[in-house]
Design a protein around this motif. Structure first.
Motif, PDB file in Angstrom:
ATOM      1  N   ASP A  23       0.864  -1.182   0.000  1.00  0.00           N
ATOM      2  CA  ASP A  23       0.000   0.000   0.000  1.00  0.00           C
ATOM      3  C   ASP A  23       0.898   1.229   0.000  1.00  0.00           C
ATOM      4  O   ASP A  23       2.040   1.186   0.480  1.00  0.00           O
ATOM      5  CB  ASP A  23      -0.893  -0.017   1.248  1.00  0.00           C
ATOM      6  N   GLY A  24       0.397   2.323  -0.525  1.00  0.00           N
ATOM      7  CA  GLY A  24       1.156   3.563  -0.510  1.00  0.00           C
ATOM      8  C   GLY A  24       1.356   4.073   0.904  1.00  0.00           C
ATOM      9  O   GLY A  24       0.494   3.902   1.768  1.00  0.00           O
ATOM     10  N   ALA A  25       2.502   4.723   1.136  1.00  0.00           N
ATOM     11  CA  ALA A  25       2.807   5.165   2.501  1.00  0.00           C
ATOM     12  C   ALA A  25       3.586   6.471   2.509  1.00  0.00           C
ATOM     13  O   ALA A  25       4.394   6.708   3.401  1.00  0.00           O
ATOM     14  CB  ALA A  25       3.586   4.080   3.240  1.00  0.00           C
ATOM     15  N   SER A  26       3.347   7.352   1.538  1.00  0.00           N
ATOM     16  CA  SER A  26       4.027   8.651   1.542  1.00  0.00           C
ATOM     17  C   SER A  26       3.638   9.482   2.745  1.00  0.00           C
ATOM     18  O   SER A  26       4.402  10.333   3.198  1.00  0.00           O
ATOM     19  CB  SER A  26       3.714   9.420   0.250  1.00  0.00           C
ATOM     20  N   ALA A  27       2.422   9.278   3.282  1.00  0.00           N
ATOM     21  CA  ALA A  27       1.973  10.029   4.447  1.00  0.00           C
ATOM     22  C   ALA A  27       2.754   9.658   5.695  1.00  0.00           C
ATOM     23  O   ALA A  27       2.746  10.397   6.685  1.00  0.00           O
ATOM     24  CB  ALA A  27       0.481   9.787   4.683  1.00  0.00           C
ATOM     25  N   VAL A  28       3.452   8.517   5.659  1.00  0.00           N
ATOM     26  CA  VAL A  28       4.253   8.067   6.798  1.00  0.00           C
ATOM     27  C   VAL A  28       5.737   8.269   6.537  1.00  0.00           C
ATOM     28  O   VAL A  28       6.472   8.786   7.387  1.00  0.00           O
ATOM     29  CB  VAL A  28       3.963   6.587   7.118  1.00  0.00           C
ATOM     30  N   TYR A  29       6.202   7.876   5.323  1.00  0.00           N
ATOM     31  CA  TYR A  29       7.630   7.857   5.034  1.00  0.00           C
ATOM     32  C   TYR A  29       8.094   8.943   4.059  1.00  0.00           C
ATOM     33  O   TYR A  29       9.287   9.163   3.910  1.00  0.00           O
ATOM     34  CB  TYR A  29       8.033   6.493   4.472  1.00  0.00           C
ATOM     35  N   GLY A  30       7.163   9.563   3.348  1.00  0.00           N
ATOM     36  CA  GLY A  30       7.566  10.573   2.383  1.00  0.00           C
ATOM     37  C   GLY A  30       7.720  10.006   0.986  1.00  0.00           C
ATOM     38  O   GLY A  30       7.001   9.089   0.573  1.00  0.00           O
ATOM     39  N   SER A  31       8.668  10.547   0.234  1.00  0.00           N
ATOM     40  CA  SER A  31       8.838  10.225  -1.175  1.00  0.00           C
ATOM     41  C   SER A  31       9.105   8.741  -1.402  1.00  0.00           C
ATOM     42  O   SER A  31       9.655   8.047  -0.539  1.00  0.00           O
ATOM     43  CB  SER A  31       9.991  11.049  -1.749  1.00  0.00           C
ATOM     44  N   ASP A  32       8.722   8.273  -2.575  1.00  0.00           N
ATOM     45  CA  ASP A  32       9.045   6.950  -3.135  1.00  0.00           C
ATOM     46  C   ASP A  32       8.094   5.831  -2.710  1.00  0.00           C
ATOM     47  O   ASP A  32       8.027   4.809  -3.383  1.00  0.00           O
ATOM     48  CB  ASP A  32      10.483   6.506  -2.803  1.00  0.00           C
TER      49      ASP A  32
ATOM     50  N   GLY B  46     -11.475   2.536  23.157  1.00  0.00           N
ATOM     51  CA  GLY B  46     -10.070   2.436  23.495  1.00  0.00           C
ATOM     52  C   GLY B  46      -9.415   3.795  23.365  1.00  0.00           C
ATOM     53  O   GLY B  46      -9.982   4.719  22.779  1.00  0.00           O
ATOM     54  N   PRO B  47      -8.232   3.953  23.917  1.00  0.00           N
ATOM     55  CA  PRO B  47      -7.570   5.251  23.871  1.00  0.00           C
ATOM     56  C   PRO B  47      -7.138   5.616  22.451  1.00  0.00           C
ATOM     57  O   PRO B  47      -6.720   4.768  21.669  1.00  0.00           O
ATOM     58  CB  PRO B  47      -6.358   5.071  24.790  1.00  0.00           C
ATOM     59  N   ILE B  48      -7.262   6.892  22.129  1.00  0.00           N
ATOM     60  CA  ILE B  48      -6.778   7.394  20.843  1.00  0.00           C
ATOM     61  C   ILE B  48      -5.250   7.357  20.859  1.00  0.00           C
ATOM     62  O   ILE B  48      -4.614   7.833  21.804  1.00  0.00           O
ATOM     63  CB  ILE B  48      -7.282   8.832  20.609  1.00  0.00           C
ATOM     64  N   ALA B  49      -4.673   6.775  19.834  1.00  0.00           N
ATOM     65  CA  ALA B  49      -3.217   6.703  19.722  1.00  0.00           C
ATOM     66  C   ALA B  49      -2.747   7.764  18.737  1.00  0.00           C
ATOM     67  O   ALA B  49      -3.375   7.988  17.692  1.00  0.00           O
ATOM     68  CB  ALA B  49      -2.790   5.319  19.238  1.00  0.00           C
ATOM     69  N   ILE B  50      -1.649   8.398  19.090  1.00  0.00           N
ATOM     70  CA  ILE B  50      -1.140   9.471  18.253  1.00  0.00           C
ATOM     71  C   ILE B  50       0.370   9.365  18.158  1.00  0.00           C
ATOM     72  O   ILE B  50       1.050   8.912  19.089  1.00  0.00           O
ATOM     73  CB  ILE B  50      -1.550  10.860  18.810  1.00  0.00           C
ATOM     74  N   ALA B  51       0.891   9.766  16.999  1.00  0.00           N
ATOM     75  CA  ALA B  51       2.342   9.845  16.792  1.00  0.00           C
ATOM     76  C   ALA B  51       2.628  11.122  16.021  1.00  0.00           C
ATOM     77  O   ALA B  51       1.935  11.438  15.046  1.00  0.00           O
ATOM     78  CB  ALA B  51       2.859   8.632  16.023  1.00  0.00           C
ATOM     79  N   VAL B  52       3.609  11.868  16.461  1.00  0.00           N
ATOM     80  CA  VAL B  52       4.045  13.063  15.749  1.00  0.00           C
ATOM     81  C   VAL B  52       5.555  13.025  15.669  1.00  0.00           C
ATOM     82  O   VAL B  52       6.235  12.436  16.528  1.00  0.00           O
ATOM     83  CB  VAL B  52       3.572  14.365  16.440  1.00  0.00           C
TER      84      VAL B  52
ATOM     85  N   PHE C 101       5.455  15.146  10.417  1.00  0.00           N
ATOM     86  CA  PHE C 101       4.396  14.168  10.169  1.00  0.00           C
ATOM     87  C   PHE C 101       3.604  13.913  11.440  1.00  0.00           C
ATOM     88  O   PHE C 101       4.083  14.133  12.563  1.00  0.00           O
ATOM     89  CB  PHE C 101       4.970  12.856   9.622  1.00  0.00           C
ATOM     90  N   ALA C 102       2.399  13.461  11.237  1.00  0.00           N
ATOM     91  CA  ALA C 102       1.518  13.115  12.358  1.00  0.00           C
ATOM     92  C   ALA C 102       0.623  11.958  11.939  1.00  0.00           C
ATOM     93  O   ALA C 102       0.270  11.814  10.755  1.00  0.00           O
ATOM     94  CB  ALA C 102       0.668  14.311  12.772  1.00  0.00           C
TER      95      ALA C 102
ATOM     96  N   TYR D 226       4.209  16.436   5.736  1.00  0.00           N
ATOM     97  CA  TYR D 226       4.575  17.633   4.978  1.00  0.00           C
ATOM     98  C   TYR D 226       6.078  17.601   4.764  1.00  0.00           C
ATOM     99  O   TYR D 226       6.852  17.344   5.701  1.00  0.00           O
ATOM    100  CB  TYR D 226       4.182  18.889   5.742  1.00  0.00           C
ATOM    101  N   GLU D 227       6.514  17.855   3.521  1.00  0.00           N
ATOM    102  CA  GLU D 227       7.941  17.866   3.221  1.00  0.00           C
ATOM    103  C   GLU D 227       8.288  19.109   2.412  1.00  0.00           C
ATOM    104  O   GLU D 227       7.580  19.482   1.468  1.00  0.00           O
ATOM    105  CB  GLU D 227       8.366  16.605   2.457  1.00  0.00           C
ATOM    106  N   GLU D 228       9.395  19.717   2.773  1.00  0.00           N
ATOM    107  CA  GLU D 228       9.911  20.903   2.091  1.00  0.00           C
ATOM    108  C   GLU D 228      11.267  20.544   1.488  1.00  0.00           C
ATOM    109  O   GLU D 228      12.207  20.185   2.206  1.00  0.00           O
ATOM    110  CB  GLU D 228      10.068  22.063   3.080  1.00  0.00           C
TER     111      GLU D 228
END
Length: 1024
Positions: free
Chosen positions: A163-172, A541-547, A600-601, A628-630
């Motif tokens: 599956d695509g994962a640019s939202a987690v890892y970025g490019s490629d 269940g508790p909301i899990a978050i990563a930033v 990322f979040a 987000y990537e700059e």
């Protein structure tokens, strides 16, 4: 190996049905067995997410376990990955011989078939550097990770996120992610020695692996070190069943076996030269003839009989896979500072030395300067040694004929007397990681890490040919001159005839045989930090978050010394933009770097869980992530992903996702210097006007160049599927996932014909606009050769417009209405094709999986897994105005792929397994016949029709691996204790790789692991 052909889809369905039946039958018996204790669920970080999860079915991840690795028995990481149905091919691989692309011990995998650059490869969840030399895919330079630099031993598992994962890892991460996860818990010492012996005669390998793992400082420090060594023999092309001769017509089917057809791979550049005499434009050929004589013809030699020997057998000299010696050393440390703080570090070192042999260097008429054999070269059969205006003999008394001595211009010549070209490639890689992780508060943790990764390649062609030195040696007039004919000549019976073979001595060739060198490197350095925690509980269940955030520096450099890349400013009078090696295109250095800053979040929101479950909703969980990537060289990009996990009942998971992905233009394609190629093409503007040869099919330049204005390729991905843990059958799981990827702004080279057509249309429009504004025709200036050129800006024309040119245009316009009038411009010189965001593609399909892990029986434990991928659609459009191309079924993009693994073990003493790998049929687009021929042949099954084109069908294949192993457990202390002996066989039924038009007779991007036929393996493992 010839087999009866049955439709691919039916074979695949049957295979899947057999596996399902086997798994169900084994599972049914398990109901009466004693199940192993079920351990409590543990939250783990899954590839594709920054949040730990307790449900391993939440994401479509294929986990290549240690058991699957055993069955594959892969000597290299790429051999392991090509067993996965989601991997379509290996477009960059170690069979490559061309000097423009990566060579040596290199392999880059292609998930889903949309290019290796769309597959993100990680080591323990972090990026590594791409290979040091870029390679071309779809006409565009790609920078991809060489998976052979990653550990092949000491692995815990390999995760493949489908599956695509640019939202987690970025490019490629458009097609997916491949994550190599090393074993972090091993304690002990292990020595492993293995060998693989082929039956084909070449390509055998041997290796050694040493692993040590231990704790220290009161179990606060854990260290694991794995050293892996592999030495593999070369696979000689001539040993391959379909490549004993480059003339493969004998193994091709009717319709494809023509003398000038796609399976005739002997080369017209041979040890026998073709040439032109004096000022003549007619080509002559020195060739073998019937009766064992060597003669000269004024027409191309026949491809049958004695004259077939004129054409060089490119398979006689050369390897299909290089000889390689590889070292890989991986180290990992984990130190517990205190209960809430740990430090960790990894160090991966890799080096490979490869030797590839390919046919000798060949000279062509399109080289930078013509190779002229002077009239006074003593080996020139048309020169002063054999002709005199008076016919007087030579000073040594040898006869001459009456005639004017003439020079000879070589059209083609292969330098067989200097031997095959030997290519030595040294590839190194180092990846170092240091980091800290710890706990902030209950439910909250953090991690930060820094990575330095460097991949470098040094590529040397040991017996390349310097062009100026060759010309100088050929221009000599004594016996030290170079003889390009390979024969002595003499006057006999009133004519000049070839007498005996001649080999140029090393003293002659050493002056122009030199080393061609290039080297490249990619350096990647990054630092990242992330925080994971739990927020409030909504009832499920508790909301899990990563930033988190990441800063990355990327640097690429590909350089060639003077004369190998470009001549530059020199004292030899050479064109600074050209180069001085035969069979090598002039190419400038590629140098570029960039920085990337990212934030990322990710959040996972359990709506329904065990505490508030209801009928039809045992669990419902929503996920969202954003990155987000700059980029310092083109701007910024933001990419979201949304997921849904729903368990209507405990045994059934329904999962779906939507993601937006991107791939940044790589440093090679953005910084690629202008490189010119020469080809023959028509000028659609001046051609119909003047009728001159220079405006017709004429040799012109095409400029290929990088583009600093490129923007990211973008993609939208969707998945929808289910995972079913079959009720009442412990250990049996099956899943089906639909997936679709739509890509836009794909980087491609503009189509040169379209540029020239657009240029003609723009010039016509500019002429008509000027006429409409009252400008007289003879005063219209279209800016030919200037900055004000009115045609396509990618066209370069001469600024010179001659009086004859104007006369041609005046005559053309006089015979046509004003709406067709054309203003004069200069000669077309160059068509530039800069890499641009032009193309688009859509690909979709289905993934299937069935897995069964049995309880422990008295007779042992059984594990069965099967994976399959069905490719339903693959279309690509090269540009906005281009036709949509069907790529489904072409060049490895087969509809069906699958694998089946069955393993058995008992009491940690006995183990055995068998696996099967299926690759469906597909079209070889380098070979086609007309519809009339297809019909006349009776629509044979070896033809693969796609969109009205009738291609050669590459047969489908099924191969098997098998092994058996025994671990000695003698009573008392013995050197046999814990010695495991494993005997295996790869390609059990000795299948041949299906026939293709490739020189070696098979598609190396798909079938490199099959090409060497049956391989017997022996592995000894000793724990101590």
């Amino acid at each position: 190996m010839s087999r009866a052909t049955e439709p691919s889809s039916s074979r695949s369905v049957v295979a899947l049905a057999v596996v399902a039946a086997l798994a169900h039958a084994q599972a049914a018996g398990a109901q009466n067995a004693t199940a192993a204790d079920t351990p409590p669920l543990e939250e783990v970080t899954v590839t594709g997410s920054s949040i730990k999860r307790s449900d391993d079915a939440a994401l479509p991840v294929t986990i290549v376990s240690q058991e699957a690795m055993e069955l594959r028995d892969a000597a290299t990481p790429v051999d392991l990955l090509t067993a996965m149905p989601a991997v379509v091919n290996v477009p960059i691989n170690d069979s490559n011989q061309g000097g423009v692309s990566a060579r040596g011990d290199v392999s880059s995998v292609n998930l889903r078939g949309i290019g290796s650059g769309n597959t993100l490869v990680l080591l323990n969840g972090r990026r590594v550097a791409a290979h040091g030399i870029s390679s071309t895919e779809d006409g565009v330079p790609q920078m991809s990770v060489n998976v052979n630099t990653l550990p092949a031993r000491g692995l815990d598992r390999v995760d493949i996120l489908r599956d695509g994962a640019s939202a987690v890892y970025g490019s490629d991460a458009v097609a997916g992610v491949i994550n190599f996860v090393t074993d972090s818990d091993y304690v002990g010492n292990e020595l492993q020695v293995q060998t693989g012996i082929t039956e084909i005669g070449s390509g055998s390998d041997m290796g050694l692996t040493l692993t040590h793992g231990n704790y220290a400082f009161g179990d606060r420090l854990h260290w694991i070190s794995t050293f892996d060594y592999l030495k593999r023999e070369e696979l000689k092309t001539s040993d391959l069943p379909n490549a004993t001769d480059a003339d493969k017509r004998a193994v091709a089917a009717p319709g494809f076996d023509a003398a000038n057809g796609p399976f005739f791979d002997r080369n017209a550049s041979s040890g026998f030269p073709s040439f032109r005499v004096g000022s003549s434009t007619a080509t002559m050929y020195l060739t073998p003839m019937e009766g064992g004589v060597i003669g000269i013809k004024n027409s191309a030699p026949s491809r049958t009989g004695a004259e077939l020997g004129y054409y060089y057998d490119t398979n006689a000299d050369g390897y299909s896979v290089p000889e390689t010696e590889r070292f890989n050393w991986f180290n990992a440390l984990d130190f517990k500072v205190n209960d809430s703080l740990s430090a960790f570090g990894n160090l991966a070192l890799y080096r490979a030395d490869s030797t590839m042999v390919r046919p000798p260097v060949a000279y062509g008429i399109n080289s930078d300067a013509p190779l002229v054999v002077s009239a006074d070269n003593p080996y020139n059969p048309y020169g002063s040694r054999f002709y005199s205006p008076t016919g007087a003999p030579n000073a040594d008394g040898t006869p001459r004929l009456v005639g004017t001595p003439q020079s000879v211009t070589i059209v083609s010549k292969r330098f067989t007397d200097i031997g095959p070209e030997t290519i030595d490639v040294e590839t190194t890689a180092v990846t170092a990681t240091l980091g800290l992780r710890g706990d902030i508060a209950p439910g909250w943790s953090w991690e930060t890490g820094a990575v330095y990764s460097r991949a470098e390649t040094k590529d040397d062609s040991l017996n390349a040919v310097r062009e100026t030195a060759l010309h100088a040696q050929t221009a000599l007039t004594d016996s030290t001159a170079y003889n390009p004919f390979g024969y002595n000549f003499a006057v006999q019976n009133g004519q000049v005839v070839a007498t005996t073979p001649y080999t140029n001595p090393e003293s002659v060739t050493s002056g122009f045989v030199q080393r061609f060198h290039q080297e490249g490197r990619n350096v990647l350095a990054s630092i990242d930090a992330r925080v994971n925690g739990e927020l409030w509980d909504l009832g499920g269940g508790p909301i899990a978050i990563a930033v988190g955030a990441e800063h990355r520096w990327d640097d690429y450099e590909l350089v060639r010394p003077q004369f190998a890349g470009k001549n530059g400013i020199n004292d030899l009078g050479l064109d600074p933009e050209g180069n001085d090696f035969v069979q090598a295109s002039a190419a400038g250095d590629v140098i570029g770097d960039r920085t990337v800053a990212a934030a990322f979040a990710e959040v996972v929101v359990p709506i329904v869980g065990s505490m508030n479950a209801m009928p039809g909703i045992e669990r419902l969980q929503l996920g969202a992530s954003m990155r987000y990537e700059e980029y310092s060289d083109f701007g910024s990009t933001s990419n979201p992903k949304f997921t849904l996990d729903w368990r209507p009942v405990d045994a059934l998971m329904i999962r779906a996702s939507y993601n937006e992905g991107f791939r940044a233009p790589n440093l090679s394609v953005m910084n690629y210097p202008t490189r010119f190629t020469v080809g023959s093409y028509f000028d659609p503007y001046r051609g119909p006007v003047t009728g001159l040869p220079v405006d017709g099919q004429f040799q012109r330049q095409t400029g290929i160049e990088g583009n600093q204005d490129l923007v990211p390729e973008t993609a939208e991905g969707r998945t929808l599927g289910f995972v079913l843990d079959v009720p009442f059958v412990e250990g049996l799981r099956m899943s089906v996932d639909y997936w679709k990827i739509e890509q836009e702004n794909l980087i491609a080279s503009p189509i040169a014909e379209e540029i020239r057509a657009n240029d003609a249309a723009m010039l016509l429009a500019a002429t008509q606009a000027a006429l409409a504004n009252g400008v007289p025709l003879d005063q219209i200036d279209l800016g030919s050769g200037t900055e004000n050129y009115a045609g396509d800006p990618l066209i370069q024309r001469s600024a010179t417009i001659t009086a004859d040119d104007r006369a041609f245009f005046a005559a053309y316009n006089a015979s046509r209405p004003q709406s067709q009038w054309l203003a004069p411009v200069g000669i077309l010189e160059v068509t530039y094709t800069p890499y641009s965001n032009l193309a688009s593609a859509t690909i979709e399909g289905y993934d299937f999986n069935i897995t069964y892990n049995s309880p422990r029986f008295d007779w042992g434990r059984l594990a069965v897994s099967t994976d399959a991928t069905y490719l339903d659609k693959y279309e690509r459009q090269a540009g906005p105005n281009a036709a949509v191309e069907t790529r489904l079924g072409k060049n490895g993009a087969t509809k069906w792929r699958g694998s089946v693994n069955v393993s058995w073990s008992k009491d940690d003493v006995w183990s055995a397994g068998i696996s099967a790998y299926y690759i469906g049929d597909y079209a070889d687009t380098s070979a086609s016949i007309s519809e009339a021929t297809y019909q006349a042949l009776g629509r044979p099954s070896y033809v693969y029709p796609i969109d009205g084109v009738y291609f050669w069908r590459v047969d489908d294949s099924v191969t098997f691996n098998a092994f058996g192993a025994y671990t000695f457990t003698p009573a008392g202390d013995s050197w046999l204790s814990d010695l495991n002996v494993r005997v295996g066989v790869k390609n059990l039924t000795n299948e041949d790789a299906p026939l293709t038009t490739d020189t070696a007779g098979y598609d190396s991007a798909v079938y490199n692991s099959v090409a060497m036929g049956r391989v017997w393996t022996l592995r000894l493992t000793k724990n101590f």
